[in-house]
Structures are given as C-alpha cells and as structure tokens.
Design an enzyme around this catalytic site. Structure first.
Site, short mmCIF file in Angstrom:
data_model
loop_
_atom_site.label_atom_id
_atom_site.label_comp_id
_atom_site.label_asym_id
_atom_site.label_seq_id
_atom_site.Cartn_x
_atom_site.Cartn_y
_atom_site.Cartn_z
N CYS A 1 9.39 71.69 -2.71
CA CYS A 1 8.38 71.34 -3.71
C CYS A 1 8.95 70.24 -4.61
CB CYS A 1 8.02 72.58 -4.54
SG CYS A 1 6.77 72.23 -5.78
N CYS B 1 1.23 66.47 -6.06
CA CYS B 1 2.14 67.08 -5.08
C CYS B 1 3.28 66.09 -4.84
CB CYS B 1 1.40 67.38 -3.78
SG CYS B 1 2.44 68.10 -2.50
N1 LIG Z 1 2.00 73.85 -1.14
C1 LIG Z 1 3.22 73.29 -0.62
C2 LIG Z 1 4.42 73.54 -1.50
C3 LIG Z 1 4.33 72.91 -2.87
C4 LIG Z 1 4.45 71.39 -2.86
C5 LIG Z 1 4.46 70.84 -4.26
N2 LIG Z 1 3.24 70.88 -4.95
C6 LIG Z 1 5.19 69.53 -4.40
O1 LIG Z 1 5.18 68.99 -5.52
O2 LIG Z 1 5.84 69.07 -3.46
C7 LIG Z 1 3.54 73.85 0.76
O3 LIG Z 1 3.11 74.98 1.07
O4 LIG Z 1 4.21 73.18 1.54
#
Ligand SMILES: N[C@@H](CCC[C@H](N)C(=O)O)C(=O)O
Length: 290
Positions: free
Chosen positions: A93, A229
């Site tokens: 993340c 993200c």
């Molecule tokens: N939902 C993603 C994990 C989280 C990613 C995050 N928001 C970021 O900033 O990279 C997953 O399940 O891969």
C-alpha cells in the site's frame, strides 16, 4: 487487553486508514484483528471509518512476516500489517506505508531525523524503503513495476483496456480519453480472473501531458472507489511512460484526494506524497465489546 487500545486516524491524499499502534504485538494478537473487526473499524458510520487498517507492529511478532520477507526479516524491525476495508490482506500500500512511517514518528517509535535515508519496512509484498522528505512529506522506494500482460475491465457500462502491472499488488492501468470525472465508479469492476486470480485494483487514467502528468480515479480491490491509491499511481505512471515508449521519467499523478509524484527508472519506482494524522485516542471498551 488490559487498557483500551490506542488508535489513530490518518490519510495519504485522502486514502484514509485506521492506525493501530501495537509495537509488541500483544494488543491485536491472534485473531483479535479478524476480518469482522477490520470491517467494524472501517465502517464510516458505526466505526471510525477508513479505506483500510494499518497495524504498527514489530516484524518479529507477525507470524507470516518470515515468509514475506525471507532474508530481509532481520533488517525490517517494523512491519506494515495492512488490511483492506473488507478485511482482506494486501501485499502493498503506497499511501499506507507513508502514513505508517509518519505514525511511527508521531508515536515516538522512530526518530524522523534518522529516516532521511529511509527505513526498511516489512510488508506482505517484501521489504520497502520509506523515508522522510525535505518538504515534510514522505517517499517510498516501491521497486520496479512488473508488467504481466494486457487486459480489460468493465466499469460504468464501458470497457477499458489496460496494462496489467504488479507493484507487489495487482493493477490494471487503463489509459483513456473518457474524462475520469464523468465516470460512475460505484460498481464493482468486471475483469478476467485468469489474468487476475487474486483480484485487481483498476485505475482509469487520463493523460494530461504525455509521459509527465496524468489524472486518475481508482476502484480498489477490497474497498471500492477510493480518493487515491499510491501503488495505483505507480502503475499509472508506468503505463503513461510506456505509452510514449519510455522506461524512465517523473510523472505527476493527480487523484481526487490530492497530488502524488512518481519517479520511474529502469531499476525502480519512487513514490512521493503527503501523510497526515487527523486524530489520536483510544477505542472505547463498550464499542469493542459490541
Ligand atoms: N486495495 C489494495 C491495497 C491498498 C492500496 C493502497 N490504497 C495504495 O495506496 O497503494 C489491494 O488490495 O491491492
């Protein structure tokens, strides 16, 4: 649990997290932080609210850290124990790991002055170096983007073609001329399960300046649409450069929750951006028992 568990809330470009300090691994040991508890914490009305949970814990207290880190286990004092809002685990993340370091500093567990060269942090996707920037923000060396094919996703009644990229976790980065602000991303994307057996994060990306500036919206695995993200920004930057036939460059990535910067080289990908703590306190015992 003898005293109420300490809790923080924060975000990176409005990708928000419930942060649980647990340095000795005794507050949230065993199955206390099961999927149902993660879901309750992330619930925006009946809980604290968040896109996920970050547990601040020393690697030695995480049973699966050895598998994830291998020989790096001894070099990673801290482990980012990340969970999506639905309780699922993610390998990596990018916004969370910046907030993770910020919270370690705020909790007095790490000295900010010592992290200008970066601190190696364990994640389920392996060790990542994260550091404090001169601008008050944080950077993280995410490792190289790893393309693994091309695919498509269906969202808002449209089909978006993209490049499948691993940043430790899986992404489909789709460059499109459809203005992202016009899209309804409330639905769950349909995708090819053969290409993405573990699910996928889908980025819909408009190029604002070729190979230099993009705007994206994202539908995250285990969460739904989020305001940002970090790993998705890296995947989008990789895709934007690749579209220009380039393998290196710096791409500004605008997300609904702010701005990130991604520097791509032949060797690695460095993500930079803010991390903000909003509140700190304790979880009420009556809520925990509810
Ligand atoms: N939902 C993603 C994990 C989280 C990613 C995050 N928001 C970021 O900033 O990279 C997953 O399940 O891969």
């Amino acid at each position: 649990m003898t005293s109420p568990p300490r809790v923080l809330v924060g975000h990176g470009t409005e990708n928000d997290f419930v942060v649980l300090p647990d340095p000795e691994g005794d507050v949230w040991a065993g199955d206390r932080l099961d999927a149902a508890m993660v879901q309750r914490l992330c619930e925006r009305r009946a809980g604290l609210g968040g896109d996920g949970v970050l547990r601040l814990v020393r690697s030695v207290h995480v049973p699966d850290a050895a598998d994830a880190l291998g020989d790096d286990l001894g070099r990673c004092e801290w482990f980012m124990d990340h969970r999506n809002a639905d309780g699922s685990y993610a390998e990596m993340c990018g916004n969370g790991i910046r907030l993770f370091l910020h919270a370690l500093v705020a909790e007095g567990l790490v000295d900010r002055q010592t992290c200008t060269d970066g601190l190696l942090v364990g994640t389920r996707g392996g060790a990542r170096r994260v550091g404090a920037g001169a601008d008050g923000g944080y950077w993280v060396d995410m490792g190289p983007a790893r393309p693994f094919g091309e695919g498509s996703a269906e969202l808002d009644g449209r089909t978006f073609d993209g490049v499948a990229v691993s940043m430790g976790n899986p992404h489909l980065a789709c460059l499109t001329d459809v203005p992202v602000e016009q899209l309804d991303l409330t639905g769950t994307p349909a995708f090819d399960p053969a290409l993405f057996p573990e699910g996928v994060n889908v980025e819909i990306v408009n190029v604002l300046e070729a190979g230099a500036h993009v705007r994206l919206r994202v539908s995250e695995r285990g969460v739904g649409e989020t305001r940002s993200c970090g790993t998705g920004a890296c995947a989008a930057a990789y895709a934007a450069l690749r579209a220009e036939g380039a393998t290196e460059g710096t791409v500004v990535v605008d997300v609904p929750g702010g701005r990130l910067s991604v520097r791509v080289t032949s060797a690695t990908t460095v993500l930079s951006g803010p991390a903000v703590l909003v509140s700190a306190g304790v979880l009420c015992p009556e809520w925990l028992q509810g």
